[in-house]
Write a protein that holds these residues in place. Sequence first.
Motif, PDB file in Angstrom:
ATOM      1  N   ARG A 214       0.840  -1.213   0.000  1.00 31.86           N
ATOM      2  CA  ARG A 214       0.000   0.000   0.000  1.00 31.86           C
ATOM      3  C   ARG A 214       0.873   1.260   0.000  1.00 31.86           C
ATOM      4  O   ARG A 214       0.489   2.274  -0.568  1.00 31.86           O
ATOM      5  CB  ARG A 214      -0.946  -0.014   1.215  1.00 31.86           C
ATOM      6  CG  ARG A 214      -2.095   0.962   1.129  1.00 31.86           C
ATOM      7  CD  ARG A 214      -3.079   0.726   2.267  1.00 31.86           C
ATOM      8  NE  ARG A 214      -3.513  -0.656   2.280  1.00 31.86           N
ATOM      9  CZ  ARG A 214      -4.516  -1.137   1.550  1.00 31.86           C
ATOM     10  NH1 ARG A 214      -5.248  -0.327   0.815  1.00 31.86           N
ATOM     11  NH2 ARG A 214      -4.826  -2.410   1.598  1.00 31.86           N
ATOM     12  N   ASP A 215       2.034   1.203   0.627  1.00 29.90           N
ATOM     13  CA  ASP A 215       2.966   2.325   0.451  1.00 29.90           C
ATOM     14  C   ASP A 215       3.295   2.431  -1.032  1.00 29.90           C
ATOM     15  O   ASP A 215       3.309   3.531  -1.604  1.00 29.90           O
ATOM     16  CB  ASP A 215       4.253   2.133   1.264  1.00 29.90           C
ATOM     17  CG  ASP A 215       5.338   3.118   0.814  1.00 29.90           C
ATOM     18  OD1 ASP A 215       5.051   4.326   0.833  1.00 29.90           O
ATOM     19  OD2 ASP A 215       6.437   2.688   0.442  1.00 29.90           O
ATOM     20  N   GLY A 216       3.506   1.255  -1.661  1.00 31.60           N
ATOM     21  CA  GLY A 216       3.759   1.249  -3.104  1.00 31.60           C
ATOM     22  C   GLY A 216       2.647   1.969  -3.851  1.00 31.60           C
ATOM     23  O   GLY A 216       2.905   2.820  -4.699  1.00 31.60           O
ATOM     24  N   SER A 222       1.803   9.090  -6.473  1.00 27.96           N
ATOM     25  CA  SER A 222       2.519  10.374  -6.478  1.00 27.96           C
ATOM     26  C   SER A 222       3.313  10.534  -7.783  1.00 27.96           C
ATOM     27  O   SER A 222       3.368  11.617  -8.355  1.00 27.96           O
ATOM     28  CB  SER A 222       3.489  10.461  -5.304  1.00 27.96           C
ATOM     29  OG  SER A 222       2.790  10.329  -4.099  1.00 27.96           O
ATOM     30  N   PHE A 223       3.904   9.436  -8.236  1.00 32.56           N
ATOM     31  CA  PHE A 223       4.652   9.487  -9.499  1.00 32.56           C
ATOM     32  C   PHE A 223       3.718   9.604 -10.700  1.00 32.56           C
ATOM     33  O   PHE A 223       4.096  10.161 -11.731  1.00 32.56           O
ATOM     34  CB  PHE A 223       5.515   8.228  -9.668  1.00 32.56           C
ATOM     35  CG  PHE A 223       6.761   8.214  -8.828  1.00 32.56           C
ATOM     36  CD1 PHE A 223       7.508   9.366  -8.636  1.00 32.56           C
ATOM     37  CD2 PHE A 223       7.207   7.038  -8.241  1.00 32.56           C
ATOM     38  CE1 PHE A 223       8.673   9.351  -7.873  1.00 32.56           C
ATOM     39  CE2 PHE A 223       8.370   7.006  -7.486  1.00 32.56           C
ATOM     40  CZ  PHE A 223       9.103   8.164  -7.292  1.00 32.56           C
ATOM     41  N   ALA A 224       2.526   9.053 -10.576  1.00 30.46           N
ATOM     42  CA  ALA A 224       1.574   9.118 -11.698  1.00 30.46           C
ATOM     43  C   ALA A 224       1.165  10.571 -11.977  1.00 30.46           C
ATOM     44  O   ALA A 224       0.597  10.883 -13.018  1.00 30.46           O
ATOM     45  CB  ALA A 224       0.347   8.244 -11.415  1.00 30.46           C
ATOM     46  N   SER A 305       8.983  16.432   7.925  1.00 36.01           N
ATOM     47  CA  SER A 305       9.331  17.689   7.280  1.00 36.01           C
ATOM     48  C   SER A 305      10.575  17.425   6.457  1.00 36.01           C
ATOM     49  O   SER A 305      11.607  17.030   6.994  1.00 36.01           O
ATOM     50  CB  SER A 305       9.602  18.752   8.354  1.00 36.01           C
ATOM     51  OG  SER A 305      10.037  19.931   7.715  1.00 36.01           O
ATOM     52  N   SER A 306      10.461  17.607   5.149  1.00 30.91           N
ATOM     53  CA  SER A 306      11.561  17.195   4.275  1.00 30.91           C
ATOM     54  C   SER A 306      11.761  18.228   3.172  1.00 30.91           C
ATOM     55  O   SER A 306      10.834  18.520   2.400  1.00 30.91           O
ATOM     56  CB  SER A 306      11.217  15.821   3.671  1.00 30.91           C
ATOM     57  OG  SER A 306      11.980  15.575   2.519  1.00 30.91           O
ATOM     58  N   SER A 307      12.978  18.768   3.097  1.00 25.56           N
ATOM     59  CA  SER A 307      13.246  19.726   2.014  1.00 25.56           C
ATOM     60  C   SER A 307      13.322  18.975   0.681  1.00 25.56           C
ATOM     61  O   SER A 307      13.024  19.546  -0.374  1.00 25.56           O
ATOM     62  CB  SER A 307      14.525  20.510   2.285  1.00 25.56           C
ATOM     63  OG  SER A 307      15.589  19.615   2.461  1.00 25.56           O
ATOM     64  N   ASN A 308      13.690  17.694   0.724  1.00 27.84           N
ATOM     65  CA  ASN A 308      13.645  16.889  -0.508  1.00 27.84           C
ATOM     66  C   ASN A 308      12.223  16.886  -1.066  1.00 27.84           C
ATOM     67  O   ASN A 308      11.996  17.125  -2.249  1.00 27.84           O
ATOM     68  CB  ASN A 308      13.981  15.412  -0.218  1.00 27.84           C
ATOM     69  CG  ASN A 308      15.466  15.177  -0.012  1.00 27.84           C
ATOM     70  OD1 ASN A 308      16.268  16.012  -0.356  1.00 27.84           O
ATOM     71  ND2 ASN A 308      15.813  14.029   0.554  1.00 27.84           N
ATOM     72  N   ALA A 309      11.272  16.582  -0.166  1.00 30.04           N
ATOM     73  CA  ALA A 309       9.873  16.461  -0.603  1.00 30.04           C
ATOM     74  C   ALA A 309       9.367  17.799  -1.151  1.00 30.04           C
ATOM     75  O   ALA A 309       8.633  17.838  -2.150  1.00 30.04           O
ATOM     76  CB  ALA A 309       9.006  15.993   0.559  1.00 30.04           C
ATOM     77  N   ILE A 317       8.196  17.086  -9.837  1.00 39.77           N
ATOM     78  CA  ILE A 317       8.828  15.768  -9.940  1.00 39.77           C
ATOM     79  C   ILE A 317       7.898  14.687  -9.397  1.00 39.77           C
ATOM     80  O   ILE A 317       7.694  13.638 -10.011  1.00 39.77           O
ATOM     81  CB  ILE A 317      10.179  15.806  -9.191  1.00 39.77           C
ATOM     82  CG1 ILE A 317      11.127  16.733  -9.970  1.00 39.77           C
ATOM     83  CG2 ILE A 317      10.769  14.420  -8.982  1.00 39.77           C
ATOM     84  CD1 ILE A 317      12.355  17.162  -9.234  1.00 39.77           C
ATOM     85  N   LYS A 318       7.295  14.981  -8.249  1.00 44.12           N
ATOM     86  CA  LYS A 318       6.460  13.998  -7.555  1.00 44.12           C
ATOM     87  C   LYS A 318       5.319  14.772  -6.895  1.00 44.12           C
ATOM     88  O   LYS A 318       5.580  15.662  -6.082  1.00 44.12           O
ATOM     89  CB  LYS A 318       7.350  13.328  -6.495  1.00 44.12           C
ATOM     90  CG  LYS A 318       6.834  12.071  -5.911  1.00 44.12           C
ATOM     91  CD  LYS A 318       7.814  11.536  -4.870  1.00 44.12           C
ATOM     92  CE  LYS A 318       7.059  10.585  -3.962  1.00 44.12           C
ATOM     93  NZ  LYS A 318       7.812  10.211  -2.771  1.00 44.12           N
ATOM     94  N   GLY A 319       4.082  14.442  -7.238  1.00 38.01           N
ATOM     95  CA  GLY A 319       2.946  15.167  -6.655  1.00 38.01           C
ATOM     96  C   GLY A 319       2.399  14.447  -5.439  1.00 38.01           C
ATOM     97  O   GLY A 319       3.042  13.578  -4.876  1.00 38.01           O
TER      98      GLY A 319
END
Length: 474
Positions: A214-216, A222-224, A305-309, A317-319
């Motif tokens: 489910r994480d998958g 998000s990638f879609a 909290s992630s500056s990458n995200a 890149i990733k929604g």
Amino acid sequence: MSTIDLQAKIPNNIHLGDNRQLQRALEHWQPAFLNWWSEMGPSDFSAKDVYLRTAVGVDAQGWASYGYTPMPDYRWGIFLADQQQGRKIGFGDHMGQEVWQDVPGEYRSVFRRLIVTQGDTEPASVEQQRLLGHTAPSLYDLRNLFQVNVEEGRHLWAMVYLLHAYFGRDGREEAEELLMRHSGDVNKPRILGTFNEPMDNWLSFFMFTYFTDRDGKFQLKSFAESAFDPLARTTQFMLTEEAHHMFVGETGVGRVIKRTMEVMKELDTDDTQKIRNAGAIDLPTVQRFMNFWFTSSLDLFGSESSSNAANYFANGIKGRPDEAKFADHVEADTVMTIQVPDGAGGVKDEAVSTRNGMNEVTRLEYVKDCNVGLTRWNMMIKRGNIDFAFQLPSTRFRREVGMWAGVPTNPQGQPITAAEFEAQKSSWLPSDADIAFVKSLMQRVTEPGKMAGWIAPPDRGINANPVDYEYVKL
Ligand code: BYC
């Protein structure tokens, strides 16, 4: 609608035959993949006919065909959802611009890292499940295990295609590396924590397919949304296959619970030892396995909290999963609240920019989705008049990644001392004795339609076949 070339050496719907260089590179990787499959994939069943579904199209109706195939002959291929003409970027600072058919140079290394991380999980899960075939509780379950395994293999192909097609030499090297790291290997482990956990029993397999697959689902969603259109189209089709994996998890856990309830009724007891003596898995043990795999899977979303995200979101890149359902697709100056340790043994609210909080947004959506199955299991227990209800622990419990990494809490998420955690651990998480007990039940059942004593039969078989169909010809 695109058609799949099923006769090609590598089945595909990307006109691979028109791109000789790419075709050659992928055909060069193919034997390495098959070699990895034979060494690290399901052990010992390679000559057996398995009733498998294979992708033959990418439209929702009739995308798969079913038939007997020995696993090494499975038609692993490259299938992308059809291109949507005029698709625009749906979020972040490039919102409204044309999607990209190639990777912009400035985002190349970020995309490569994310595609490698995604790709790494697919073979990792096959490696984790390598030995489970020997203890399958029925032929139906054995077939489902192998179905999941071949499709994770195909998901590896999906990522390797992107690496080869869009990342040149670096991509080809990364594709090689995907076959070199191994789950649990001390020197070259898989990238993300959960994918190095041992999986030596079927209760863990069902928890993994329920919680980790489910994480998958959420990462693929998000990638879609990505502005890089080939990534969006690849992951969109992967989601079609992924649904069955979570079905295996949800029905698997449900069948374990159902069987336990039958034993509890027969013996008129909720005494753990009596239930165990009768060969079923007591519900508190099921809860402990749930706590383990759920919390391990929570770590897969990264830090709260992630500056990458923030960077992934800002740059398209990733929604977020199902980005369209959010009101604001830019989140330029918005803030959200996350819970962090207050440094004095408690919890406090902290405001972070929504962009920085993207991992937490996705994690909370995931938790909601996890609760759907739990609600169904709890309804079944309630209908059986048994006084028990499963509950997911707090997202602060047993975390190893993010703000709560290494902070001991109880399952409600209240910080406690390390000594208190140690003292209670065996009632919250599977103990060595729990694992040894569950493993002791893992006996192989090979007669069509028969089930091991710790699991109820499924309500129905696969593809309208009966439960006692010969799903694997042993
Ligand atoms: N274990 O800024 P942070 C699936 C790393 S499952 C170890 O918070 P970010 C499947 C992180 O990589 C879906 N390391 O993270 C299921 C970063 O390292 P670097 C798989 C971890 O970047 C079943 C550092 O910590 N797909 O498909 O915001 C069967 C700082 O992290 C972990 C994806 O994961 C961890 N749990 O987000 C088969 C999608 N968590 O770069 C298949 C691709 C974090 O500083 N990956 N780290 O060295 C991503 O989108 C992001 O990498 C993450 C982390 C969401 C994982």
